[in-house]
Design an enzyme around this catalytic site. Structure first.
Site, PDB file in Angstrom:
ATOM      1  N   HIS A 164       0.809  -1.220   0.000  1.00 39.17           N
ATOM      2  CA  HIS A 164       0.000   0.000   0.000  1.00 39.17           C
ATOM      3  C   HIS A 164       0.843   1.271   0.000  1.00 39.17           C
ATOM      4  O   HIS A 164       0.306   2.361  -0.229  1.00 39.17           O
ATOM      5  CB  HIS A 164      -0.933   0.003   1.209  1.00 39.17           C
ATOM      6  N   ASP A 381       3.803   9.693  -1.059  1.00 37.40           N
ATOM      7  CA  ASP A 381       2.606   8.969  -0.651  1.00 37.40           C
ATOM      8  C   ASP A 381       2.312   7.894  -1.685  1.00 37.40           C
ATOM      9  O   ASP A 381       2.329   8.172  -2.893  1.00 37.40           O
ATOM     10  CB  ASP A 381       1.408   9.923  -0.547  1.00 37.40           C
TER      11      ASP A 381
END
Length: 510
Positions: A164, A381
């Site tokens: 992730h 991110d």
């Protein structure tokens, strides 16, 4: 548990439930919020699934139990393991390393030993839970050793892994003393998913350099010998599967009259400013919170914004508060907010509304509806789902998104105003541009972004990954069972990455 186990098993650091304690001290379980849980709940119901994970309380053993559509298999962790495996290796070693070393990672052998030991425990629980020929989907960086450990325990199952967070380039990943062991762990999976194509390419380059295996068109062949001389082989594929959000739940809340009324109330409570800027983040050094606060403060100092006509709402939910770098970040952010508010506040207006606590999701959607400009200024991110949530909530097509080019979301939301958050002058210009966008241009941009988010939701993400994983299952080779000495404990790496590594600062915080 069915006698023969479960056909679909998810393995993640946490179970998809939160414990709720009432006033009398009694406890119940509640489904956790979030897109991953929402995406996998129907899969669980349809495929007779189980979920393996930690239940959130250290030094407590729980038996497997059912909640909602989930059969839950708790994995116990001691307080010391939480400090070393989770707060230590996962979040003070891997997290900063995988986020471009924004903060310095720490390398401690005791943390690594705990990480390896806990990963072995998760692998054993998954092996005991899975039916013959089951599909097992392992989630995220806390469990990178599980795929190979599980393959050695249960060569009959099909294994997926999804990362992730970003995967770093070779030059950064090479700092990890146990780099070979981590790569060997990951390449136990049949399919490895990453947020962006660049992450998948970084992983493939690391495998080529440290394991000597070349990927061709996203796939590579792996093999290893068991103790009795048998040769096992399998194909590993690695690619990009950008995660998304539970669009339907956000659309439903954004259409709720009570949520819309709350959005209007928020604007009134702020004095009905012309422009509300909004930041919503975990209080994490990767999110660029200090950069956006600095830019906003300079715009006030320059006279290009004033507290009479604009306000910045910064929601910074608590995160990893026992990790030193996070405590230091909180002090820095709160100091910046205090200085700016002290300089610019009036009796009736506040420059920055800083909110250091979590909110119910209904309140978050109300904030999305109230805000004119969403600021997502992450320094690095994997995806950033807040950007997608804001877009999904803007039913009327208004609003503007300022989005860091260093997020995975920037590759899908190309009609956002993209920024380099390290460039404070450029960030200031983007914030003013977002405020001043002509109405027609703003709506055109938002319409394009909404189409992307609404047609690629979290259900689409899980379906694409699992469909590709099923293709692997269809061609899964017959592999001999594990031999003595080839179990999870042997997945510790070799060569320059075996056993002892760099002690970092020379002390172990665990």
């Amino acid at each position: 548990m069915p006698q023969d186990g479960y056909d679909f098993v998810v393995v993640s650091n946490r179970l998809p439930v939160d414990r709720i304690v009432d006033e009398d001290g009694g406890s119940t379980w509640r489904r956790s919020p979030g897109g991953l849980v929402s995406a996998l709940a129907p899969v669980m119901a349809q495929r007779d699934g189980a979920w393996v994970g930690w239940h959130g309380a250290p030094d407590e053993d729980l038996e497997p139990f059912y909640h909602d559509v989930f059969h839950l298999v708790p994995v116990s962790l001691s307080e010391l393991e939480v400090r070393r495996y989770y707060e230590g290796f996962s979040n003070a070693t891997l997290w900063p390393l995988y986020h471009d070393v924004i903060a310095s990672p720490e390398f401690h052998r005791t943390w690594w030993y705990a990480y390896r030991r806990v990963n072995e425990r998760f692998a054993r629980h998954a092996a005991e839970t899975a039916a013959a020929g089951a599909t097992v989907w392992v989630q995220d960086y806390q469990l990178q050793l599980v795929p190979r450990m599980l393959r050695r325990l249960r060569p009959d199952v099909t294994i997926g892994f999804f990362n992730h967070i970003p995967f770093p380039p070779t030059e950064i990943f090479s700092q990890l003393p146990w780099r070979r062991a981590v790569l060997e762990g990951l390449t136990g999976a049949d399919l490895i998913g990453f947020q962006r194509p660049g992450d998948a390419q970084n992983f493939q380059r690391c495998v080529r350099r440290y394991l000597g295996v070349q990927f061709t068109k996203g796939s590579a062949e792996f093999s290893e010998s068991t103790a009795d001389g048998e040769q096992t082989s399998w194909t590993v594929s690695a690619g990009s599967y950008p995660i998304s959000i539970d669009v339907e739940s956000i659309k439903e809340l954004a259409s709720d009259p009570s949520v819309q009324a709350r959005a209007r109330e928020i604007r009134e409570e702020l004095g009905n400013p012309e422009t509300i800027y909004l930041g919503v983040d975990r209080l994490d050094y990767t999110k660029g919170i200090r950069h956006r606060i600095k830019a906003y403060g300079e715009l006030l100092n320059d006279g290009k914004l004033s507290v009479a006509d604009s306000v910045l709402i910064q929601v910074a939910s608590p995160s990893r508060e026992r990790v030193d770098s996070y405590r230091q970040l909180r002090e820095l952010v709160e100091g910046m907010v205090g200085r700016i508010n002290g300089q610019h506040d009036t009796i009736s207006h506040t420059a920055i509304r800083y909110l250091h606590h979590g909110y119910p999701f209904e309140e978050m959607v109300a904030l999305y509806l109230a805000a004119d400009v969403m600021l997502v200024t992450a320094l690095r991110d994997g995806m950033n789902l807040v950007a997608k949530e804001y877009v999904a909530a803007r039913r009327d097509g208004s609003g503007a998104l300022v989005l860091s080019e260093f997020t995975g979301a920037a590759e899908q939301l190309k009609h956002a105003i993209l920024v380099n958050p390290h460039d404070i002058d450029g960030l200031k210009d983007a914030m003013l541009r977002a405020r001043d966008l002509p109405r027609a241009e703003a709506r055109k941009r938002m319409a394009a972004m909404r189409w992307q988010v609404l047609t690629h939701d979290v259900v689409d993400w899980s379906r694409r990954f699992l469909d590709d994983l099923a293709d692997h299952a269809a061609y899964h080779p017959s592999i001999p069972g594990p031999a003595a000495g080839s179990g999870p404990g042997s997945a510790s790496g070799s060569g320059d990455d075996a056993a002892a590594g760099n002690e970092g600062s020379g002390t172990d915080r665990g």
